[in-house]
Motif scaffolding. Structure first.
Motif, PDB file in Angstrom:
ATOM      1  N   THR A  66     -23.607  23.197  86.568  1.00  0.00           N
ATOM      2  CA  THR A  66     -23.752  22.673  87.800  1.00  0.00           C
ATOM      3  C   THR A  66     -23.041  23.129  88.931  1.00  0.00           C
ATOM      4  N   ASN A  67     -23.088  24.696  88.986  1.00  0.00           N
ATOM      5  CA  ASN A  67     -22.498  25.538  90.055  1.00  0.00           C
ATOM      6  C   ASN A  67     -20.900  25.137  90.193  1.00  0.00           C
ATOM      7  N   GLY A  68     -20.342  25.088  89.031  1.00  0.00           N
ATOM      8  CA  GLY A  68     -18.940  24.905  89.030  1.00  0.00           C
ATOM      9  C   GLY A  68     -18.292  23.531  88.852  1.00  0.00           C
ATOM     10  N   GLY A  69     -19.554  22.506  88.808  1.00  0.00           N
ATOM     11  CA  GLY A  69     -19.114  21.201  88.645  1.00  0.00           C
ATOM     12  C   GLY A  69     -19.049  20.674  87.033  1.00  0.00           C
ATOM     13  N   PRO A  70     -19.042  19.695  86.720  1.00  0.00           N
ATOM     14  CA  PRO A  70     -19.325  18.961  85.515  1.00  0.00           C
ATOM     15  C   PRO A  70     -20.512  19.614  84.683  1.00  0.00           C
ATOM     16  N   THR A 121      -9.446  28.452  79.748  1.00  0.00           N
ATOM     17  CA  THR A 121      -8.477  28.584  80.630  1.00  0.00           C
ATOM     18  C   THR A 121      -8.552  30.388  80.691  1.00  0.00           C
ATOM     19  N   ILE A 122      -8.287  30.887  81.858  1.00  0.00           N
ATOM     20  CA  ILE A 122      -7.743  32.181  82.113  1.00  0.00           C
ATOM     21  C   ILE A 122      -6.602  32.292  82.941  1.00  0.00           C
ATOM     22  N   TYR A 123      -5.791  33.347  82.286  1.00  0.00           N
ATOM     23  CA  TYR A 123      -4.574  33.589  83.154  1.00  0.00           C
ATOM     24  C   TYR A 123      -3.957  32.228  83.400  1.00  0.00           C
ATOM     25  N   ALA A 124      -4.085  31.071  82.433  1.00  0.00           N
ATOM     26  CA  ALA A 124      -3.331  29.838  82.223  1.00  0.00           C
ATOM     27  C   ALA A 124      -3.986  28.964  83.457  1.00  0.00           C
ATOM     28  N   HIS A 125      -5.064  29.380  83.940  1.00  0.00           N
ATOM     29  CA  HIS A 125      -5.559  28.448  85.011  1.00  0.00           C
ATOM     30  C   HIS A 125      -7.071  27.661  84.252  1.00  0.00           C
ATOM     31  N   PRO A 126      -6.903  26.397  84.269  1.00  0.00           N
ATOM     32  CA  PRO A 126      -8.160  25.710  83.789  1.00  0.00           C
ATOM     33  C   PRO A 126      -9.343  26.069  84.504  1.00  0.00           C
ATOM     34  N   ILE A 127     -10.529  26.438  83.843  1.00  0.00           N
ATOM     35  CA  ILE A 127     -11.706  26.819  84.556  1.00  0.00           C
ATOM     36  C   ILE A 127     -12.899  26.183  84.130  1.00  0.00           C
ATOM     37  N   VAL A 128     -13.905  26.323  84.790  1.00  0.00           N
ATOM     38  CA  VAL A 128     -15.203  25.750  84.392  1.00  0.00           C
ATOM     39  C   VAL A 128     -16.054  27.292  84.391  1.00  0.00           C
ATOM     40  N   GLN A 129     -16.573  27.609  83.198  1.00  0.00           N
ATOM     41  CA  GLN A 129     -17.338  28.891  82.984  1.00  0.00           C
ATOM     42  C   GLN A 129     -18.557  28.892  82.454  1.00  0.00           C
ATOM     43  N   SER A 130     -19.471  29.856  82.866  1.00  0.00           N
ATOM     44  CA  SER A 130     -20.889  29.652  82.219  1.00  0.00           C
ATOM     45  C   SER A 130     -21.358  30.981  82.363  1.00  0.00           C
ATOM     46  N   ALA A 131     -22.437  31.137  81.810  1.00  0.00           N
ATOM     47  CA  ALA A 131     -23.386  32.382  81.481  1.00  0.00           C
ATOM     48  C   ALA A 131     -24.658  32.258  82.623  1.00  0.00           C
ATOM     49  N   LEU A 132     -24.796  33.253  83.063  1.00  0.00           N
ATOM     50  CA  LEU A 132     -26.248  33.221  84.165  1.00  0.00           C
ATOM     51  C   LEU A 132     -27.188  34.266  83.561  1.00  0.00           C
ATOM     52  N   VAL A 133     -28.666  33.410  82.988  1.00  0.00           N
ATOM     53  CA  VAL A 133     -29.257  33.910  81.980  1.00  0.00           C
ATOM     54  C   VAL A 133     -30.612  33.973  82.764  1.00  0.00           C
ATOM     55  N   ASP A 134     -31.555  35.033  82.536  1.00  0.00           N
ATOM     56  CA  ASP A 134     -32.745  35.436  83.260  1.00  0.00           C
ATOM     57  C   ASP A 134     -33.748  34.398  82.556  1.00  0.00           C
ATOM     58  N   GLU A 135     -35.266  34.498  82.919  1.00  0.00           N
ATOM     59  CA  GLU A 135     -36.224  33.965  82.443  1.00  0.00           C
ATOM     60  C   GLU A 135     -36.393  34.210  80.792  1.00  0.00           C
ATOM     61  N   GLN A 136     -35.889  35.524  80.353  1.00  0.00           N
ATOM     62  CA  GLN A 136     -36.038  36.081  78.961  1.00  0.00           C
ATOM     63  C   GLN A 136     -34.808  35.790  78.102  1.00  0.00           C
ATOM     64  N   GLY A 137     -34.021  34.952  78.729  1.00  0.00           N
ATOM     65  CA  GLY A 137     -32.774  34.518  78.039  1.00  0.00           C
ATOM     66  C   GLY A 137     -31.600  35.719  77.875  1.00  0.00           C
ATOM     67  N   VAL A 138     -31.823  36.694  78.766  1.00  0.00           N
ATOM     68  CA  VAL A 138     -30.753  37.604  78.796  1.00  0.00           C
ATOM     69  C   VAL A 138     -29.535  37.420  79.640  1.00  0.00           C
ATOM     70  N   VAL A 139     -28.256  37.521  79.372  1.00  0.00           N
ATOM     71  CA  VAL A 139     -27.311  37.288  80.236  1.00  0.00           C
ATOM     72  C   VAL A 139     -27.260  38.310  81.210  1.00  0.00           C
ATOM     73  N   ARG A 140     -27.423  37.918  82.388  1.00  0.00           N
ATOM     74  CA  ARG A 140     -27.138  38.997  83.572  1.00  0.00           C
ATOM     75  C   ARG A 140     -26.016  38.594  84.433  1.00  0.00           C
ATOM     76  N   GLY A 141     -25.274  37.666  84.142  1.00  0.00           N
ATOM     77  CA  GLY A 141     -23.970  37.443  84.791  1.00  0.00           C
ATOM     78  C   GLY A 141     -23.075  36.436  84.073  1.00  0.00           C
ATOM     79  N   ILE A 142     -21.642  36.293  84.922  1.00  0.00           N
ATOM     80  CA  ILE A 142     -20.769  35.258  84.371  1.00  0.00           C
ATOM     81  C   ILE A 142     -20.330  34.469  85.922  1.00  0.00           C
ATOM     82  N   ARG A 143     -19.881  33.314  85.450  1.00  0.00           N
ATOM     83  CA  ARG A 143     -19.770  32.561  86.647  1.00  0.00           C
ATOM     84  C   ARG A 143     -18.004  31.820  86.147  1.00  0.00           C
ATOM     85  N   ILE A 144     -17.284  31.907  86.911  1.00  0.00           N
ATOM     86  CA  ILE A 144     -15.963  31.355  86.701  1.00  0.00           C
ATOM     87  C   ILE A 144     -15.363  30.650  87.917  1.00  0.00           C
TER      88      ILE A 144
END
Length: 256
Positions: A66-70, A121-144
């Motif tokens: 949800t764009n960084g949300g829960p 977490t990364i660098y001891a910071h709690p994060i919301v993380q996700s993969a950004l996937v295209d129509e074919q199911g290929v990962v095109r990016g990450i969001r932190i």
């Protein structure tokens, strides 16, 4: 499971783990096998690879992002990525969390061992993380994005994650600019941060965008005018980071 948790706690107390940023160090096989570090983190996500390559046994809570949300709609597997709505870019945000068993143990041991926490977490910071996937199911990016649900002391430091990421992506020659306060925005004490950085990898195939904020928005008063008590936590501190493969571009969703 209880015996394993007790054993891990014993190792933590004994100081076996001495590095301040476990999630950033490629774990050796012995530590992974022992469960001392997550076997898979956001840094292990490979751009250009199928999202189904992410080992589902090593992560939890696979869901639509949800764009960084829960997280929202829970997915049984990464193969169900089409259940998540595509963003304007055409990419779908697929949330997942790290195996958090170590995190629970470290929290139980409280602050002395906080730097040794695993979890998401990364660098001891709690994060919301996700993969950004295209129509074919290929990962095109990450969001932190730093987790706004974190405890107050973690949330206050969320803006400092940007410094860690600048160092990590130094070879991408980040270009940063300070954004002046918008109407209604004020510093927290004497500090005001609103910075946007962009960069491109040496191969020219991937771009990143990072936005860091530390400020008070309109209505976030430091002092309650009625009670004259300090409004604890009335500020925004956040780092948002996104890296994508071209021809996609990092979203400009504000960290605010």
């Amino acid at each position: 499971m209880a015996d394993r948790a007790k054993w891990l706690a014993t190792l933590l107390v004994a100081g076996v783990l001495s590095t301040p940023a476990l999630a950033q160090i490629k774990p050796n096989a012995e530590d992974v096998q022992a469960g001392l570090v997550p076997a898979f983190t956001i840094w292990d996500v490979k751009l250009g690879a199928p999202v189904t390559d992410i080992p589902e046994m090593e992560v939890v809570d696979i869901s639509c992002g949800t764009n960084g949300g829960p997280p929202s709609t829970q997915l049984k597997t990464f193969a169900e990525y089409t259940k998540c709505q595509a963003e304007p870019s055409g990419l779908r945000e697929i949330y997942f969390a790290n195996d958090d068993e170590l995190d629970y143990i470290a929290k139980a041991l409280d602050s002395e061992y906080r730097v040794q926490q695993g979890g998401t977490t990364i660098y001891a910071h709690p994060i919301v993380q996700s993969a950004l996937v295209d129509e074919q199911g290929v990962v095109r990016g990450i969001r932190i994005i730093t987790d706004d649900r974190a405890e107050l002391r973690d949330r206050r430091l969320a803006v400092t994650l940007a410094k860690n990421l600048k160092g990590r992506y130094k070879a991408w020659q980040p270009v940063c600019k300070d954004i002046p306060p918008a109407a209604g925005e004020n510093p927290v004490g004497k500090e005001f941060t609103h910075e946007i950085c962009t960069g491109t990898n040496p191969e020219g195939s991937q771009d990143f965008r990072m936005e860091a904020t530390f400020l008070r928005k309109k209505g976030q008063e430091a002092l309650n005018r009625e009670t004259q008590q300090i409004n604890r936590g009335y500020f925004e501190s956040r780092t948002r980071f996104e890296v994508v493969e071209k021809p996609y571009a990092p979203s400009t969703g504000s960290a605010r």
